[in-house]
Design a protein around this motif. Structure first.
Motif, PDB file in Angstrom:
ATOM      1  N   ASN A  23      17.167 119.004  42.178  1.00  0.00           N
ATOM      2  CA  ASN A  23      18.060 118.426  41.177  1.00  0.00           C
ATOM      3  C   ASN A  23      17.333 117.407  40.306  1.00  0.00           C
ATOM      4  N   ILE A  24      16.390 116.671  40.913  1.00  0.00           N
ATOM      5  CA  ILE A  24      15.579 115.740  40.124  1.00  0.00           C
ATOM      6  C   ILE A  24      14.588 116.504  39.269  1.00  0.00           C
ATOM      7  N   ALA A  25      13.857 117.433  39.861  1.00  0.00           N
ATOM      8  CA  ALA A  25      12.776 118.132  39.168  1.00  0.00           C
ATOM      9  C   ALA A  25      13.274 118.992  38.013  1.00  0.00           C
ATOM     10  N   GLU A  26      14.466 119.565  38.145  1.00  0.00           N
ATOM     11  CA  GLU A  26      14.991 120.454  37.102  1.00  0.00           C
ATOM     12  C   GLU A  26      15.917 119.749  36.108  1.00  0.00           C
ATOM     13  N   MET A  27      16.679 118.748  36.585  1.00  0.00           N
ATOM     14  CA  MET A  27      17.725 118.162  35.747  1.00  0.00           C
ATOM     15  C   MET A  27      17.653 116.643  35.632  1.00  0.00           C
ATOM     16  N   GLY A  28      16.768 116.017  36.406  1.00  0.00           N
ATOM     17  CA  GLY A  28      16.723 114.561  36.390  1.00  0.00           C
ATOM     18  C   GLY A  28      17.912 113.918  37.067  1.00  0.00           C
ATOM     19  N   ASP A  29      18.590 114.664  37.937  1.00  0.00           N
ATOM     20  CA  ASP A  29      19.760 114.167  38.651  1.00  0.00           C
ATOM     21  C   ASP A  29      19.323 113.663  40.029  1.00  0.00           C
ATOM     22  N   ASN A  30      19.387 112.353  40.228  1.00  0.00           N
ATOM     23  CA  ASN A  30      18.920 111.779  41.489  1.00  0.00           C
ATOM     24  C   ASN A  30      20.027 111.567  42.523  1.00  0.00           C
ATOM     25  N   SER A  31      21.244 112.003  42.227  1.00  0.00           N
ATOM     26  CA  SER A  31      22.374 111.697  43.104  1.00  0.00           C
ATOM     27  C   SER A  31      22.294 112.422  44.443  1.00  0.00           C
ATOM     28  N   VAL A  32      21.930 113.690  44.444  1.00  0.00           N
ATOM     29  CA  VAL A  32      21.922 114.469  45.693  1.00  0.00           C
ATOM     30  C   VAL A  32      20.840 113.962  46.642  1.00  0.00           C
ATOM     31  N   LEU A  33      19.608 113.839  46.132  1.00  0.00           N
ATOM     32  CA  LEU A  33      18.523 113.340  46.977  1.00  0.00           C
ATOM     33  C   LEU A  33      18.754 111.876  47.336  1.00  0.00           C
ATOM     34  N   GLY A  34      19.324 111.114  46.413  1.00  0.00           N
ATOM     35  CA  GLY A  34      19.628 109.720  46.714  1.00  0.00           C
ATOM     36  C   GLY A  34      20.591 109.585  47.871  1.00  0.00           C
ATOM     37  N   ASN A  35      21.627 110.427  47.893  1.00  0.00           N
ATOM     38  CA  ASN A  35      22.585 110.394  48.998  1.00  0.00           C
ATOM     39  C   ASN A  35      21.938 110.834  50.306  1.00  0.00           C
ATOM     40  N   TYR A  36      21.081 111.840  50.221  1.00  0.00           N
ATOM     41  CA  TYR A  36      20.396 112.304  51.435  1.00  0.00           C
ATOM     42  C   TYR A  36      19.492 111.206  51.996  1.00  0.00           C
ATOM     43  N   ILE A  37      18.716 110.580  51.128  1.00  0.00           N
ATOM     44  CA  ILE A  37      17.802 109.527  51.562  1.00  0.00           C
ATOM     45  C   ILE A  37      18.589 108.360  52.169  1.00  0.00           C
ATOM     46  N   ALA A  38      19.706 108.014  51.551  1.00  0.00           N
ATOM     47  CA  ALA A  38      20.521 106.910  52.067  1.00  0.00           C
ATOM     48  C   ALA A  38      20.995 107.212  53.492  1.00  0.00           C
ATOM     49  N   GLY A  39      21.319 108.478  53.748  1.00  0.00           N
ATOM     50  CA  GLY A  39      21.764 108.867  55.081  1.00  0.00           C
ATOM     51  C   GLY A  39      20.671 108.830  56.129  1.00  0.00           C
ATOM     52  N   GLN A  40      19.419 108.802  55.684  1.00  0.00           N
ATOM     53  CA  GLN A  40      18.278 108.732  56.605  1.00  0.00           C
ATOM     54  C   GLN A  40      17.780 107.297  56.796  1.00  0.00           C
ATOM     55  N   THR A  41      18.440 106.353  56.125  1.00  0.00           N
ATOM     56  CA  THR A  41      17.971 104.967  56.108  1.00  0.00           C
ATOM     57  C   THR A  41      18.886 104.079  56.942  1.00  0.00           C
ATOM     58  N   GLY A  42      18.296 103.196  57.708  1.00  0.00           N
ATOM     59  CA  GLY A  42      19.106 102.292  58.513  1.00  0.00           C
ATOM     60  C   GLY A  42      18.267 101.562  59.543  1.00  0.00           C
ATOM     61  N   THR A  43      18.781 101.513  60.779  1.00  0.00           N
ATOM     62  CA  THR A  43      18.174 100.683  61.814  1.00  0.00           C
ATOM     63  C   THR A  43      17.407 101.520  62.825  1.00  0.00           C
ATOM     64  N   PHE A  44      16.231 101.042  63.163  1.00  0.00           N
ATOM     65  CA  PHE A  44      15.427 101.606  64.249  1.00  0.00           C
ATOM     66  C   PHE A  44      14.812 100.433  64.994  1.00  0.00           C
ATOM     67  N   THR A  45      15.036 100.364  66.289  1.00  0.00           N
ATOM     68  CA  THR A  45      14.335  99.350  67.079  1.00  0.00           C
ATOM     69  C   THR A  45      14.353  99.699  68.553  1.00  0.00           C
ATOM     70  N   PRO A  46      13.247  99.497  69.240  1.00  0.00           N
ATOM     71  CA  PRO A  46      13.259  99.517  70.697  1.00  0.00           C
ATOM     72  C   PRO A  46      13.776  98.180  71.215  1.00  0.00           C
ATOM     73  N   LEU A  47      14.117  98.130  72.487  1.00  0.00           N
ATOM     74  CA  LEU A  47      14.456  96.897  73.178  1.00  0.00           C
ATOM     75  C   LEU A  47      13.388  96.633  74.224  1.00  0.00           C
ATOM     76  N   SER A  48      13.000  95.387  74.371  1.00  0.00           N
ATOM     77  CA  SER A  48      11.965  95.044  75.346  1.00  0.00           C
ATOM     78  C   SER A  48      12.521  95.145  76.768  1.00  0.00           C
ATOM     79  N   PRO A  49      11.641  95.125  77.786  1.00  0.00           N
ATOM     80  CA  PRO A  49      12.133  95.061  79.170  1.00  0.00           C
ATOM     81  C   PRO A  49      13.190  93.965  79.298  1.00  0.00           C
TER      82      PRO A  49
END
Length: 434
Positions: free
Chosen positions: A233-259
């Motif tokens: 959608n970006i490469a053909e039409m310059g529409d960043n909404s679809v990839l933007g929504n996908y990327i947002a869904g992959q973004t957030g919190t990641f952390t291990p907890l110590s002993p």
């Protein structure tokens, strides 16, 4: 016990009651029972620490020749920033740095500043047949009979059309703002070349790094693979909404907890910490900054009123890892001997932070209680290290950094905080007593 023998003539019905009374009054030993504490990292982790969309803030979202946009973000050594924006006067070409993205630190840990345009490439999305680039290109154009893999355009495309080097069309400049924060400025420099073109709105992303490896080194595209997740959608039409929504869904919190440190005590306040006070210098700093509970455990064993102290390490990995994909998070368990009046408290590091730790709030919980006690856990700032974006800080110990010392009172970490919004605490750490 001699006193009990004087009452040996009492009936068998009364005898058990007298024995209980003698044991309680003469020995003053409370009855004990067993319980099992289980601590789990239940975080449904994300692989991207930061991401976003960008566009021109002017009357048009398109970035025309002579215009620029800026992205602000945090990053640790080893992380990289990737982005994608359409070569507007083409059928399906886009600009992006080669994987995994623009390098942000030298191998020595020194932040990189200045012109990084040489790291930008021009790519063919492989979904449209390329026409001669320019304002007359028809959109969407003719589709490829079979979509092709993403390939770099280095001077000429598959149809023989020619292009100036990507670094001549797009100027990219890094500035280090301090405390692991950067500004990347993307300028449209194509106006003075043989290939003037607008840039479309785009997307950007930064992957978490753990164990020295990026968790998702190709968050937007992968060279030699088919376009996916809305990049077309970006490469053909310059529409960043679809990839933007996908990327947002992959973004957030990641952390291990110590002993996990577990302490059973009675007759005293929570011996681990107290909000409003500074770190006592008894080992909590090492737990909060480095995940090392050994010093604090050794100290607690000397405290009057403390019955038992444990440090629970996950099998194999030592740290409690979050849920990753379909893989369950780590857990630890320990059987405890507890009595009426005993309290229980825990502490464990928020692994990808400077000095945050999860711990039992206030004076812990009744050690004889049963069930899910996750609501009794809070997230606290130890006040001994300068905070940075969790998972994107150059001085975070678990990202191979050296914490920057400070001296503040221990306080609860607000949510949202200055850097991000975290899931609710019971969605990160689950604690149960059975």
């Amino acid at each position: 016990m001699m006193k009990c023998k004087h009452f040996a003539w009492l009936s068998l019905v009364a005898l058990p009651l007298m024995i209980v009374a003698c044991d309680k009054n003469d020995n003053n030993i409370p009855s004990t029972s067993t319980t099992t504490i289980t601590v789990e990292n239940v975080l449904a982790s994300k692989l991207l620490v930061e991401s976003g969309i960008f566009k021109n803030d002017g009357a048009s979202p398109v970035i025309m020749p002579g215009e620029s946009i800026s992205l602000k973000f945090s990053a640790a050594k080893g992380q990289a920033i990737s982005f994608a924006t359409m070569y507007g006067w083409s059928n399906d070409l886009f600009f992006a740095p080669a994987g995994p993205g623009i390098k942000l630190y030298e191998d020595t840990g020194t932040p990189i500043e200045g012109d990084v345009s040489s790291q930008i490439s021009l790519w063919d999305n492989g979904t449209r047949i390329n026409q001669v680039p320019g304002a007359s290109v028809s959109h969407p154009g003719t589709a490829e009979t079979t979509p092709k893999n993403i390939m770099e355009v280095n001077g000429t495309d598959a149809q023989g059309n020619t292009y100036a080097a990507a670094s001549k069309l797009m100027n990219a400049t890094l500035h280090y703002d301090g405390n692991s924060m950067f500004t990347l400025t993307i300028a449209n420099a194509s106006g003075s070349t043989s290939n003037p073109t607008p840039f479309s709105p785009g997307v950007w992303a930064i992957s978490y790094i753990a164990g020295g490896n990026l968790l998702n080194p190709n968050p937007i595209y992968e060279a030699g693979k088919l376009s996916a997740n809305g990049l077309t959608n970006i490469a053909e039409m310059g529409d960043n909404s679809v990839l933007g929504n996908y990327i947002a869904g992959q973004t957030g919190t990641f952390t291990p907890l110590s002993p996990v440190l577990v302490v059973v005590y009675s007759g005293i306040d929570n011996p681990i910490y107290k909000t409003g006070e500074k770190d006592r210098g008894k080992g909590l700093k090492e737990l909060a900054q480095k995940g090392n509970a050994s010093g604090l455990a050794a100290y607690l064993k000397t405290v009057q009123g403390v019955r038992d102290v444990y440090v629970l390490a996950a099998e194999g990995s030592t740290v409690l890892l979050p849920k990753i994909g379909g893989q369950a998070g780590s857990s630890v368990s320990q059987e405890l001997m507890v009595a009426k009046g005993d309290r229980l408290a825990i502490a464990t590091m928020y692994g990808l932070s400077n000095d945050w730790f999860f711990a039992s709030k206030d004076n812990g919980v009744d050690a004889t209680s049963k069930g899910d006690i996750s609501s009794s856990i809070g997230l606290f700032d130890d006040g001994t290290a300068v905070n940075q974006f969790p998972g994107a800080g150059i001085t975070q110990f678990n990202l191979a950094g050296t914490p920057l010392e400070e001296s503040k009172a221990i306080e609860a970490v607000p949510n949202p905080n200055a850097f991000t919004t975290l899931p609710a605490i019971p969605e990160i750490i689950k604690v149960t007593l059975k």
